[in-house]
Scaffold this active site. Structure first.
Site, PDB file in Angstrom:
ATOM      1  N   CYS A  35      -4.590  -4.365  28.481  1.00  0.00           N
ATOM      2  CA  CYS A  35      -3.750  -3.337  28.261  1.00  0.00           C
ATOM      3  C   CYS A  35      -3.302  -3.066  29.727  1.00  0.00           C
ATOM      4  O   CYS A  35      -4.041  -2.985  30.512  1.00  0.00           O
ATOM      5  CB  CYS A  35      -4.355  -1.842  27.811  1.00  0.00           C
ATOM      6  SG  CYS A  35      -3.175  -0.901  27.523  1.00  0.00           S
ATOM      7  N   HIS A  61      -2.047  -2.557  18.376  1.00  0.00           N
ATOM      8  CA  HIS A  61      -2.364  -2.121  19.610  1.00  0.00           C
ATOM      9  C   HIS A  61      -1.350  -1.558  20.289  1.00  0.00           C
ATOM     10  O   HIS A  61      -1.621  -0.247  20.832  1.00  0.00           O
ATOM     11  CB  HIS A  61      -2.773  -3.468  20.456  1.00  0.00           C
ATOM     12  CG  HIS A  61      -2.842  -3.220  21.992  1.00  0.00           C
ATOM     13  ND1 HIS A  61      -4.046  -3.492  22.616  1.00  0.00           N
ATOM     14  CD2 HIS A  61      -2.099  -2.656  22.906  1.00  0.00           C
ATOM     15  CE1 HIS A  61      -3.955  -2.873  24.109  1.00  0.00           C
ATOM     16  NE2 HIS A  61      -2.690  -2.474  24.224  1.00  0.00           N
ATOM     17  N   GLU A  62       0.078  -1.914  19.982  1.00  0.00           N
ATOM     18  CA  GLU A  62       1.041  -1.180  20.751  1.00  0.00           C
ATOM     19  C   GLU A  62       1.399   0.194  19.974  1.00  0.00           C
ATOM     20  O   GLU A  62       1.743   1.117  20.806  1.00  0.00           O
ATOM     21  CB  GLU A  62       2.329  -2.115  20.399  1.00  0.00           C
ATOM     22  CG  GLU A  62       3.401  -2.136  21.550  1.00  0.00           C
ATOM     23  CD  GLU A  62       2.685  -2.332  22.938  1.00  0.00           C
ATOM     24  OE1 GLU A  62       2.641  -1.322  23.921  1.00  0.00           O
ATOM     25  OE2 GLU A  62       1.652  -3.506  23.312  1.00  0.00           O
ATOM     26  N   HIS A  91      -0.693   3.095  20.819  1.00  0.00           N
ATOM     27  CA  HIS A  91      -0.120   3.930  22.131  1.00  0.00           C
ATOM     28  C   HIS A  91       0.616   5.082  21.825  1.00  0.00           C
ATOM     29  O   HIS A  91       0.825   6.114  22.517  1.00  0.00           O
ATOM     30  CB  HIS A  91       0.716   3.190  22.988  1.00  0.00           C
ATOM     31  CG  HIS A  91      -0.225   2.207  23.743  1.00  0.00           C
ATOM     32  ND1 HIS A  91      -0.983   2.798  24.823  1.00  0.00           N
ATOM     33  CD2 HIS A  91      -0.280   0.835  23.883  1.00  0.00           C
ATOM     34  CE1 HIS A  91      -1.578   1.907  25.257  1.00  0.00           C
ATOM     35  NE2 HIS A  91      -1.134   0.563  25.021  1.00  0.00           N
TER      36      HIS A  91
END
Ligand code: ZN
Length: 187
Positions: free
Chosen positions: A103, A145-146, A149
């Protein structure tokens, strides 16, 4: 237009749920500047995805672009630059698989994370068009994952075996060649 600073773990913005982006603002000067800055920041960082909270803008906007699949990501397909606004994830199949993730907000670290590998993503693109895509395997991991955020989550929250959380150089030395799934993402 500018490369913006990427904030790192510990900054409170990374732990806040980002606000949905107002659809009528898509295409505004502020929007276009943010997206262009995110594109430049992504390119300057060498990552494959960047969420607005990572540049300290707590809005539900992320960009993903995979241009270089062979040298860094094995057999992963390429994905042209796209803006994802207010995305929602639907898990199509709960079966999970793990990949090593990195990351840009945790530079120098890698962790092994298991996630569902068959998802659907509904979102608005940079032209305010409604889109829906299906993703499998490594790409499903990249998108989860993105979009984590945008919900104030980091991949470290999802590591179940902390012996598989590593500095990058130790990952390269001790884990890269014995992991079940070797592709690594940085976003
Ligand atoms: Zn990230």
């Amino acid at each position: 237009m500018a490369v913006r600073e990427i904030i790192r773990m510990g900054h409170p913005t990374l732990r806040q749920v980002a606000a949905p982006y107002a659809e009528e603002q898509i295409g505004s000067d502020t929007f276009l500047e943010l997206v262009e800055d995110m594109r430049e920041t992504l390119h300057a960082s060498g990552g494959i995805g960047l969420a607005a909270p990572q540049v300290n803008v707590p809005l539900q906007i992320a960009v993903i672009e995979i241009t270089d699949p062979i040298t860094r990501y094995g057999e992963i397909q390429t994905l042209p630059f796209e803006v994802y606004i207010n995305p929602t994830i639907t898990i199509e199949n709960a079966a999970t698989a793990g990949y090593w993730e990195g990351c840009l907000s945790l530079p120098g670290m890698m962790g092994f994370v298991e996630r569902p590998q068959h998802i659907r993503v509904d979102y608005l693109n940079g032209s305010a068009e409604k889109k829906s895509i299906q993703l499998q395997g490594f790409l499903a991991t990249v998108f989860q994952h993105e979009f984590d955020h945008l919900m104030g989550k980091l991949y470290v929250d999802r590591i179940t075996d902390m012996t598989l959380f590593s500095f990058d150089s130790e990952y390269q030395r001790y884990h890269l060649n014995n992991s079940l799934n070797s592709p690594a993402s940085e976003s």
